[in-house]
Design a protein around this motif. Sequence first.
Motif, short mmCIF file in Angstrom:
data_model
loop_
_atom_site.label_atom_id
_atom_site.label_comp_id
_atom_site.label_asym_id
_atom_site.label_seq_id
_atom_site.Cartn_x
_atom_site.Cartn_y
_atom_site.Cartn_z
N LEU A 23 0.84 -1.19 0.00
CA LEU A 23 0.00 0.00 0.00
C LEU A 23 0.88 1.24 0.00
O LEU A 23 1.82 1.34 0.79
CB LEU A 23 -0.90 0.03 1.24
CG LEU A 23 -1.92 -1.09 1.40
CD1 LEU A 23 -2.62 -0.97 2.76
CD2 LEU A 23 -2.95 -1.05 0.28
N CYS A 24 0.58 2.20 -0.87
CA CYS A 24 1.29 3.47 -0.92
C CYS A 24 0.26 4.58 -0.67
O CYS A 24 -0.68 4.74 -1.45
CB CYS A 24 1.94 3.68 -2.28
SG CYS A 24 3.15 2.43 -2.74
N ILE A 25 0.44 5.33 0.42
CA ILE A 25 -0.55 6.33 0.82
C ILE A 25 0.18 7.60 1.25
O ILE A 25 1.13 7.53 2.03
CB ILE A 25 -1.41 5.80 1.99
CG1 ILE A 25 -2.04 4.45 1.63
CG2 ILE A 25 -2.50 6.80 2.35
CD1 ILE A 25 -2.58 3.68 2.82
N ALA A 26 -0.25 8.74 0.75
CA ALA A 26 0.40 10.00 1.11
C ALA A 26 -0.54 11.17 0.87
O ALA A 26 -1.52 11.05 0.12
CB ALA A 26 1.69 10.19 0.31
N SER A 27 -0.22 12.31 1.48
CA SER A 27 -1.00 13.52 1.27
C SER A 27 -0.17 14.73 1.67
O SER A 27 0.86 14.60 2.34
CB SER A 27 -2.30 13.49 2.10
OG SER A 27 -2.00 13.41 3.49
N GLN A 34 -3.04 14.10 -2.98
CA GLN A 34 -3.40 12.90 -2.22
C GLN A 34 -3.08 11.69 -3.08
O GLN A 34 -3.31 11.71 -4.30
CB GLN A 34 -4.88 12.88 -1.85
CG GLN A 34 -5.28 13.90 -0.80
CD GLN A 34 -6.72 13.71 -0.34
OE1 GLN A 34 -7.52 13.08 -1.01
NE2 GLN A 34 -7.04 14.27 0.81
N TYR A 35 -2.54 10.65 -2.45
CA TYR A 35 -2.22 9.44 -3.20
C TYR A 35 -2.53 8.23 -2.32
O TYR A 35 -2.11 8.17 -1.16
CB TYR A 35 -0.74 9.41 -3.58
CG TYR A 35 -0.39 8.25 -4.49
CD1 TYR A 35 -0.43 8.40 -5.87
CD2 TYR A 35 -0.03 7.02 -3.97
CE1 TYR A 35 -0.12 7.33 -6.71
CE2 TYR A 35 0.27 5.95 -4.80
CZ TYR A 35 0.22 6.11 -6.18
OH TYR A 35 0.52 5.06 -7.01
N LYS A 36 -3.30 7.32 -2.86
CA LYS A 36 -3.58 6.07 -2.15
C LYS A 36 -3.84 4.98 -3.20
O LYS A 36 -4.72 5.10 -4.03
CB LYS A 36 -4.75 6.21 -1.20
CG LYS A 36 -6.04 6.73 -1.81
CD LYS A 36 -7.14 6.87 -0.76
CE LYS A 36 -8.42 7.41 -1.35
NZ LYS A 36 -9.50 7.55 -0.33
#
Length: 414
Positions: A23-27, A34-36
């Motif tokens: 899982l790659c999640i960022a903001s 935003q990235y998920k």
Amino acid sequence: MDVPAFENKIERMCQERVIPGVLCIASDTTGSFQYKKAFGVRTLKEDTPHDLLKVDATMWLASCTKLIGTIAVMQLVEQGKIGLDSDITEFIPELKGLEILKGFETIDGVETPILEGNERVITLKMLLTHQSGLSYQFFNPNIIKHRALTGGETPAIYMTSPDLISTFKTPLTYVPGEGWEYSSGIDWAGLIVERISGMELETYFQKHIWDPLDVRSMTFFPAQHPEIAGKLVDMSLRAGGSTAMGTAVDPNGKMEYTTDTVWNPDMKFASAGAGLYGAPLDYQKLLHSLCVGDEKILENATLDLMFQDHLAPAAKTAFEATLEVKELRAVYGVREGQKVSWGIGGMVYLEDVEGGRRKGTMNWGGYPGLFWFCDRVSGVSGVLASQIIPPGDEVFKGVMEEWEGVVYRNAGKV
């Protein structure tokens, strides 16, 4: 590398079992970035449908729990119920009189621990920054040996013990404040939270941390929450075995399904240092809140304090010595020569990383392939999450560095 190129590369790595599902999640704090996204599958188990990994999947968060445990006790610091310089034995009398393990000697053919008295107070700050003298027995051969010689249990206790005290009570390994060793300090801090608040840690976390963020995916006891356990990602193992340092012997080995969960999902007590299960997607809600500084969880003045370098000179020397070991740098996710120290809640960066984290960034991770970072200077935060053992996987560390570069470029922070 742009986003499509990165995503294509990760998809290919998952298909070829170079890495398992991730899982790659960022903001960022502006809301413009935003990235998920989930890559790969939930399990590599043979003769099992290889369902695609979903972005709201549950994982064992391992030492990512430490940030949450630290936040809980820092809320009590804000309320004046305990101070960073408080003697923790006022709240945990079970730790009074701990001796320092200096080594071993043989007397009349019998090997015996050499123990020395300790006069130094253990403070809350020492607990939270791994300067207390406490240890994790599975990281310290001398503590394992001490338990064996004194009739204690082996590291398997972490899977079967009914309570925190019998699990983590060990001799000290150095004079408090005069060394550094990754430790059970935050597990003990969780017990302080329970005793001061009068709440079980599961309840405290939910009421004072997760409810303000509208999070329902976090628990210490997944067996009691089928809606959470039903989304749990299986563990994967790098083929070829582990080195003495616990890293992969063959960094090019394929990923395989393993029944080794490392941590018992049916533990009998809440571990503020390693016990949480939940969705990394929701963990990012916490990181984003801290990065924005919305004060839903902690006051900004408290965060300013936490994100500082808190290692005493002797502790910093000991910490820097650990970073001279290649395998430990891999486990910690640190580049060779990178200037880092320890704050209250995680590792802090003392200088900018080219194309990425700014000086003052805090980060840490979890044993089975989890990394998080919170860069309050750039306003970027994120979590990269998998379920992979052994820790310190060089391939996965490379993925982390590439992904972080993609995040900073696309958030316009390079």
